[in-house]
Design a protein around this motif. Structure first.
Motif, PDB file in Angstrom:
ATOM      1  N   LEU A 175       3.519 -11.387  -2.276  1.00 17.17           N
ATOM      2  CA  LEU A 175       3.115 -10.632  -3.714  1.00 17.17           C
ATOM      3  C   LEU A 175       1.772 -11.175  -4.053  1.00 17.17           C
ATOM      4  O   LEU A 175       0.975 -10.410  -5.035  1.00 17.17           O
ATOM      5  CB  LEU A 175       4.340 -10.583  -4.669  1.00 17.17           C
ATOM      6  N   LEU A 176       1.172 -12.238  -3.495  1.00 15.81           N
ATOM      7  CA  LEU A 176      -0.240 -12.655  -4.347  1.00 15.81           C
ATOM      8  C   LEU A 176      -1.241 -11.692  -3.947  1.00 15.81           C
ATOM      9  O   LEU A 176      -2.203 -11.787  -4.815  1.00 15.81           O
ATOM     10  CB  LEU A 176      -0.434 -13.940  -3.335  1.00 15.81           C
ATOM     11  N   GLY A 177      -1.146 -10.812  -3.065  1.00 16.25           N
ATOM     12  CA  GLY A 177      -2.367  -9.904  -2.784  1.00 16.25           C
ATOM     13  C   GLY A 177      -1.957  -8.433  -3.432  1.00 16.25           C
ATOM     14  O   GLY A 177      -2.507  -7.393  -2.940  1.00 16.25           O
ATOM     15  N   SER A 178      -0.904  -8.458  -4.288  1.00 15.55           N
ATOM     16  CA  SER A 178      -0.545  -7.258  -4.852  1.00 15.55           C
ATOM     17  C   SER A 178      -0.506  -5.947  -3.899  1.00 15.55           C
ATOM     18  O   SER A 178      -1.128  -4.896  -4.262  1.00 15.55           O
ATOM     19  CB  SER A 178      -1.640  -6.704  -5.932  1.00 15.55           C
ATOM     20  N   PRO A 179       0.434  -5.972  -2.809  1.00 21.83           N
ATOM     21  CA  PRO A 179       0.609  -5.184  -2.054  1.00 21.83           C
ATOM     22  C   PRO A 179       1.009  -3.832  -2.602  1.00 21.83           C
ATOM     23  O   PRO A 179       2.150  -3.785  -3.662  1.00 21.83           O
ATOM     24  CB  PRO A 179       1.348  -5.613  -0.927  1.00 21.83           C
ATOM     25  N   ARG A 180       0.913  -2.713  -1.804  1.00 21.30           N
ATOM     26  CA  ARG A 180       1.459  -1.418  -2.357  1.00 21.30           C
ATOM     27  C   ARG A 180       2.970  -1.204  -1.535  1.00 21.30           C
ATOM     28  O   ARG A 180       3.710  -0.487  -2.011  1.00 21.30           O
ATOM     29  CB  ARG A 180       0.681  -0.377  -1.924  1.00 21.30           C
ATOM     30  N   LEU A 181       2.893  -1.928  -0.546  1.00 21.25           N
ATOM     31  CA  LEU A 181       4.353  -1.803   0.172  1.00 21.25           C
ATOM     32  C   LEU A 181       4.781  -3.426   0.707  1.00 21.25           C
ATOM     33  O   LEU A 181       4.109  -3.846   1.442  1.00 21.25           O
ATOM     34  CB  LEU A 181       4.322  -1.040   1.435  1.00 21.25           C
ATOM     35  N   LEU A 182       5.882  -3.588   0.491  1.00 19.61           N
ATOM     36  CA  LEU A 182       6.504  -4.919   0.648  1.00 19.61           C
ATOM     37  C   LEU A 182       7.581  -4.878   1.628  1.00 19.61           C
ATOM     38  O   LEU A 182       8.449  -3.789   1.419  1.00 19.61           O
ATOM     39  CB  LEU A 182       7.016  -5.664  -0.434  1.00 19.61           C
ATOM     40  N   ALA A 183       7.621  -5.650   2.899  1.00 20.16           N
ATOM     41  CA  ALA A 183       8.620  -5.431   3.801  1.00 20.16           C
ATOM     42  C   ALA A 183       9.233  -6.799   4.384  1.00 20.16           C
ATOM     43  O   ALA A 183       8.557  -7.695   4.380  1.00 20.16           O
ATOM     44  CB  ALA A 183       7.694  -4.840   5.177  1.00 20.16           C
ATOM     45  N   LEU A 184      10.601  -6.613   4.505  1.00 29.78           N
ATOM     46  CA  LEU A 184      11.082  -7.902   4.501  1.00 29.78           C
ATOM     47  C   LEU A 184      12.100  -7.824   5.897  1.00 29.78           C
ATOM     48  O   LEU A 184      12.803  -6.463   6.118  1.00 29.78           O
ATOM     49  CB  LEU A 184      12.304  -8.210   3.503  1.00 29.78           C
ATOM     50  N   ASP A 185      12.543  -8.543   6.705  1.00 30.26           N
ATOM     51  CA  ASP A 185      13.323  -8.550   7.698  1.00 30.26           C
ATOM     52  C   ASP A 185      14.607  -9.536   7.688  1.00 30.26           C
ATOM     53  O   ASP A 185      14.490 -10.307   6.833  1.00 30.26           O
ATOM     54  CB  ASP A 185      12.677  -9.114   9.151  1.00 30.26           C
ATOM     55  N   ASP A 186      15.648  -9.020   8.046  1.00 29.81           N
ATOM     56  CA  ASP A 186      17.019  -9.739   8.000  1.00 29.81           C
ATOM     57  C   ASP A 186      17.460 -10.274   6.584  1.00 29.81           C
ATOM     58  O   ASP A 186      17.465 -11.375   6.488  1.00 29.81           O
ATOM     59  CB  ASP A 186      16.971 -10.711   8.873  1.00 29.81           C
TER      60      ASP A 186
END
Length: 319
Positions: A175-186
């Motif tokens: 989140l440090l880069g203020s993304p528009r989409l965050l993706a997580l695995d498992d």
């Protein structure tokens, strides 16, 4: 993270074929900005490949997807710039030799050097330090990670973190880069039922703030938009009409109501960035991974521009 800015995610007949066959095929998605998307399926059903393809890290071989109006596979570099990976095994692994403060400092350093705008480097040093400190504080708060609650505070070793704490740390760095989409695995790997509920509550809070979230899991919550891999049909009494794919590695996906045309308006600056991205998007082979990892191995050398992050971490430790 100041205002809702999530990326809409759309896909049609999206598929990726590797040397041993289809990783996934026939995926269809229509999700509004700020959606919580759960990719559900058994291990080996192509969940991680789908996650990496939707974030521009793997090149699909059929169909198309759009993330924030950037079309895949043509504009993979543009998609990578507006997306971030939380925990993804083998791609964004935390460095077990570092402390939590060192891992955060390294993440802030990499984000500033490789993902931050060039004009930010021209700002006065004190302003950059203050900005870094605020960014770290905001990311930690959004991830729900309280450094003072760790066994040794910010000096706690990454290897000593509980699984849920590791997830929160990875999310904070992403989140440090203020993304528009965050993706997580498992997401639910090695979590108890109570911890799983906490993890989904975390992702709901991030989505509620406007960031689109995609999480791979073995069992999706009822309120998520579910994309099922390795399944022939949707299950559950309230499951919406879906689409069953043909062939091996077939994927069935839920289809929500279409997103309005103005839900994710692309600005002129986005269009210019898109044009620039075409030059470095690359045309690699079908399953080549373009990871763009946020954390590396070893400790990053801190300079004056990363002291703001250190100050925030130290302040949290003194609280």
């Amino acid at each position: 993270m100041d205002s809702p800015h999530g990326a809409a995610v759309r896909a049609e007949d999206f598929g990726l074929k590797g040397p041993r066959g289809w990783a996934f095929r026939g995926v269809g998605i229509d999700a509004a900005p700020g959606s919580l998307i759960a990719v559900e399926g058994p291990s080996g059903s192509g969940r991680t490949c789908l996650l990496l393809a939707l974030t521009g890290r793997m090149k699909p071989t059929e169909g198309y997807a759009e993330v924030g109006r950037h079309r895949l596979p043509k504009k993979m570099a543009a998609v990578r710039r507006i997306t971030a990976l939380g925990p993804v095994c083998g791609v964004t692994d935390l460095d077990q030799a570092l402390t939590v403060s060192e891992q955060l400092r390294e993440g802030a350093l990499l984000q500033r050097r490789y993902e931050g705008p060039v004009r930010a480097l021209l700002r006065p040093r004190a302003e950059r330090r203050a900005s870094a400190a605020a960014r770290v504080d905001e990311a930690l708060a959004a991830a729900g990670l309280d450094l003072t609650a760790l066994p040794k505070g910010p000096r706690t070793s990454v290897r000593d973190l509980e699984r849920l704490e590791s997830v929160r740390l990875s999310v904070a760095i992403a989140l440090l880069g203020s993304p528009r989409l965050l993706a997580l695995d498992d997401l639910d790997l090695k979590l108890s039922d109570a911890e799983r509920d906490e993890a989904w509550a975390l992702l709901r809070s991030i989505a509620a703030r406007g960031t689109t979230v995609i999480a791979v899991c073995s069992e999706a919550p009822d309120d998520a938009l579910v994309v099922r891999t390795g399944a022939s049909e949707l299950s559950g009494p309230d499951a919406p009409a879906g689409k069953a794919a043909d062939g091996d590695g077939g994927t069935t996906t839920a289809q929500p109501a279409p997103v309005s045309a103005d839900a994710d308006t692309e600005t002129d600056a986005d269009a210019d960035a898109d044009a620039d991205a075409d030059a470095d998007a690359g045309t690699g082979a079908g399953t080549q991974t373009e990871t763009g990892t946020r954390t590396g191995t070893g400790t990053a050398h801190a300079d004056d521009d990363t002291k703001g992050a250190d100050d925030a971490i130290a302040e949290a430790g003194r609280a």
